[in-house]
Design an enzyme around this catalytic site. Structure first.
Site, PDB file in Angstrom:
ATOM      1  N   ASN A  58       4.753   6.290 -13.793  1.00  0.00           N
ATOM      2  CA  ASN A  58       5.388   7.546 -14.162  1.00  0.00           C
ATOM      3  C   ASN A  58       6.842   7.307 -14.541  1.00  0.00           C
ATOM      4  O   ASN A  58       7.520   6.467 -13.940  1.00  0.00           O
ATOM      5  CB  ASN A  58       5.317   8.533 -12.986  1.00  0.00           C
ATOM      6  CG  ASN A  58       3.881   8.856 -12.602  1.00  0.00           C
ATOM      7  OD1 ASN A  58       3.013   8.926 -13.462  1.00  0.00           O
ATOM      8  ND2 ASN A  58       3.631   9.028 -11.318  1.00  0.00           N
TER       9      ASN A  58
ATOM     10  N   HIS B 265       0.955   2.192 -10.117  1.00  0.00           N
ATOM     11  CA  HIS B 265      -0.054   2.563  -9.125  1.00  0.00           C
ATOM     12  C   HIS B 265      -1.367   1.870  -9.480  1.00  0.00           C
ATOM     13  O   HIS B 265      -1.810   1.939 -10.637  1.00  0.00           O
ATOM     14  CB  HIS B 265      -0.321   4.074  -9.155  1.00  0.00           C
ATOM     15  CG  HIS B 265       0.857   4.929  -8.799  1.00  0.00           C
ATOM     16  ND1 HIS B 265       0.977   5.550  -7.570  1.00  0.00           N
ATOM     17  CD2 HIS B 265       1.957   5.288  -9.510  1.00  0.00           C
ATOM     18  CE1 HIS B 265       2.100   6.258  -7.548  1.00  0.00           C
ATOM     19  NE2 HIS B 265       2.713   6.128  -8.696  1.00  0.00           N
TER      20      HIS B 265
ATOM     21  N   HIS C  25       7.278   1.272 -10.566  1.00  0.00           N
ATOM     22  CA  HIS C  25       6.088   0.842  -9.837  1.00  0.00           C
ATOM     23  C   HIS C  25       4.860   1.252 -10.630  1.00  0.00           C
ATOM     24  O   HIS C  25       4.848   2.310 -11.267  1.00  0.00           O
ATOM     25  CB  HIS C  25       6.043   1.434  -8.421  1.00  0.00           C
ATOM     26  CG  HIS C  25       6.257   2.912  -8.390  1.00  0.00           C
ATOM     27  ND1 HIS C  25       7.504   3.469  -8.525  1.00  0.00           N
ATOM     28  CD2 HIS C  25       5.391   3.938  -8.271  1.00  0.00           C
ATOM     29  CE1 HIS C  25       7.407   4.792  -8.480  1.00  0.00           C
ATOM     30  NE2 HIS C  25       6.123   5.105  -8.342  1.00  0.00           N
TER      31      HIS C  25
ATOM     32  N   ARG D  38       0.831  -1.210   0.000  1.00  0.00           N
ATOM     33  CA  ARG D  38       0.000   0.000   0.000  1.00  0.00           C
ATOM     34  C   ARG D  38       0.865   1.260   0.000  1.00  0.00           C
ATOM     35  O   ARG D  38       1.891   1.311   0.681  1.00  0.00           O
ATOM     36  CB  ARG D  38      -0.943   0.001   1.215  1.00  0.00           C
ATOM     37  CG  ARG D  38      -1.937  -1.122   1.130  1.00  0.00           C
ATOM     38  CD  ARG D  38      -3.130  -0.992   2.048  1.00  0.00           C
ATOM     39  NE  ARG D  38      -3.876  -2.243   1.994  1.00  0.00           N
ATOM     40  CZ  ARG D  38      -4.741  -2.567   1.018  1.00  0.00           C
ATOM     41  NH1 ARG D  38      -5.003  -1.703   0.047  1.00  0.00           N
ATOM     42  NH2 ARG D  38      -5.342  -3.742   1.023  1.00  0.00           N
ATOM     43  N   ASP D  39       0.410   2.257  -0.772  1.00  0.00           N
ATOM     44  CA  ASP D  39       1.128   3.536  -0.833  1.00  0.00           C
ATOM     45  C   ASP D  39       1.061   4.214   0.535  1.00  0.00           C
ATOM     46  O   ASP D  39       0.029   4.225   1.200  1.00  0.00           O
ATOM     47  CB  ASP D  39       0.499   4.436  -1.902  1.00  0.00           C
ATOM     48  CG  ASP D  39       1.407   5.585  -2.291  1.00  0.00           C
ATOM     49  OD1 ASP D  39       1.883   5.594  -3.430  1.00  0.00           O
ATOM     50  OD2 ASP D  39       1.630   6.481  -1.451  1.00  0.00           O
ATOM     51  N   ILE D  40       2.191   4.800   0.956  1.00  0.00           N
ATOM     52  CA  ILE D  40       2.278   5.439   2.266  1.00  0.00           C
ATOM     53  C   ILE D  40       1.427   6.712   2.327  1.00  0.00           C
ATOM     54  O   ILE D  40       1.050   7.154   3.415  1.00  0.00           O
ATOM     55  CB  ILE D  40       3.771   5.740   2.576  1.00  0.00           C
ATOM     56  CG1 ILE D  40       4.035   5.780   4.058  1.00  0.00           C
ATOM     57  CG2 ILE D  40       4.257   6.982   1.875  1.00  0.00           C
ATOM     58  CD1 ILE D  40       5.516   5.773   4.423  1.00  0.00           C
TER      59      ILE D  40
ATOM     60  N   VAL E  29       9.930   8.272  -7.118  1.00  0.00           N
ATOM     61  CA  VAL E  29      10.753   7.163  -6.617  1.00  0.00           C
ATOM     62  C   VAL E  29      11.306   6.419  -7.833  1.00  0.00           C
ATOM     63  O   VAL E  29      10.537   5.952  -8.685  1.00  0.00           O
ATOM     64  CB  VAL E  29       9.940   6.202  -5.720  1.00  0.00           C
ATOM     65  CG1 VAL E  29      10.778   4.982  -5.345  1.00  0.00           C
ATOM     66  CG2 VAL E  29       9.462   6.918  -4.464  1.00  0.00           C
TER      67      VAL E  29
HETATM   68  P1  5GP Z   1       5.750   8.227  -8.151  1.00  0.00           P
HETATM   69  O1  5GP Z   1       5.540   9.689  -7.897  1.00  0.00           O
HETATM   70  O2  5GP Z   1       7.224   7.898  -8.235  1.00  0.00           O
HETATM   71  O3  5GP Z   1       4.976   7.691  -9.300  1.00  0.00           O
HETATM   72  O4  5GP Z   1       5.154   7.482  -6.893  1.00  0.00           O
HETATM   73  C1  5GP Z   1       5.865   7.225  -5.739  1.00  0.00           C
HETATM   74  C2  5GP Z   1       4.869   6.790  -4.699  1.00  0.00           C
HETATM   75  O5  5GP Z   1       5.579   6.143  -3.668  1.00  0.00           O
HETATM   76  C3  5GP Z   1       4.117   7.961  -4.058  1.00  0.00           C
HETATM   77  O6  5GP Z   1       2.725   7.784  -4.245  1.00  0.00           O
HETATM   78  C4  5GP Z   1       4.525   7.886  -2.580  1.00  0.00           C
HETATM   79  O7  5GP Z   1       3.473   8.193  -1.700  1.00  0.00           O
HETATM   80  C5  5GP Z   1       4.986   6.444  -2.443  1.00  0.00           C
HETATM   81  N1  5GP Z   1       6.014   6.230  -1.430  1.00  0.00           N
HETATM   82  C6  5GP Z   1       7.148   6.965  -1.259  1.00  0.00           C
HETATM   83  N2  5GP Z   1       7.889   6.449  -0.254  1.00  0.00           N
HETATM   84  C7  5GP Z   1       7.203   5.368   0.200  1.00  0.00           C
HETATM   85  C8  5GP Z   1       7.473   4.409   1.241  1.00  0.00           C
HETATM   86  O8  5GP Z   1       8.477   4.452   1.941  1.00  0.00           O
HETATM   87  N3  5GP Z   1       6.550   3.431   1.429  1.00  0.00           N
HETATM   88  C9  5GP Z   1       5.416   3.342   0.663  1.00  0.00           C
HETATM   89  N4  5GP Z   1       4.569   2.345   0.945  1.00  0.00           N
HETATM   90  N5  5GP Z   1       5.136   4.231  -0.319  1.00  0.00           N
HETATM   91  C10 5GP Z   1       6.021   5.220  -0.541  1.00  0.00           C
END
Ligand code: 5GP
Ligand code: ZN
Length: 119
Positions: A92, A107, A105, A35-37, A101
């Site tokens: 992304n 979503h 990944h 799950r997203d944080i 990140v």
């Molecule tokens: P991006 O912007 O790279 O597509 O998405 C990165 C996602 O990773 C964001 O929605 C953010 O909330 C999530 N995220 C960042 N750090 C962590 C973490 O340590 N644990 C979890 N579960 N999600 C994270």
């Protein structure tokens, strides 16, 4: 942003290894889902390969792993009971794609009516 993180300092590699805690919903030998944080919807799960791949841009030649990641994303959406109401899969790449990140990944988002806008 940590999009240029190496495997050693990559947060999602650490999650895949189990070195930092995550709320896992799926795991196999190639793919993890947690799950997203900072959830943007009632269901917000991230599906990532265990292998450190920076983004989908680096996975285009590995259709097998790409397919596995997408298949797990669909499995997760179905396990979250989103098939009937609907869901969104999104990934992304890079600065303009707003990737924050640097470990691939997908979503899985659902559980509310999402905006028709993508950016
Ligand atoms: P991006 O912007 O790279 O597509 O998405 C990165 C996602 O990773 C964001 O929605 C953010 O909330 C999530 N995220 C960042 N750090 C962590 C973490 O340590 N644990 C979890 N579960 N999600 C994270
Ligand atoms: Zn990584």
């Amino acid at each position: 942003m940590s999009a240029d993180a190496t495997e050693q300092d990559c947060i999602f590699c650490a999650i895949a290894r189990g070195d930092i805690p995550s709320d896992d919903v799926y795991a196999d030998d190639q793919v993890v889902a947690f799950r997203d944080i900072n959830p943007q919807a009632p269901s917000h799960v991230l599906v990532a390969p265990r292998r450190h791949v920076v983004s989908i841009d680096g996975l285009k030649d590995d259709q097998a792993l790409l397919g596995q990641v997408m298949a797990v994303a669909v499995k997760v959406a179905q396990a979250e009971d989103l098939s009937e109401s609907g869901y969104r899969l999104a990934t992304n790449h890079g600065r303009d794609g707003a990737q924050s990140v640097g470990h691939l990944h997908v979503h899985v988002l659902g559980g509310r009516a999402l905006s028709g806008r993508l950016g």
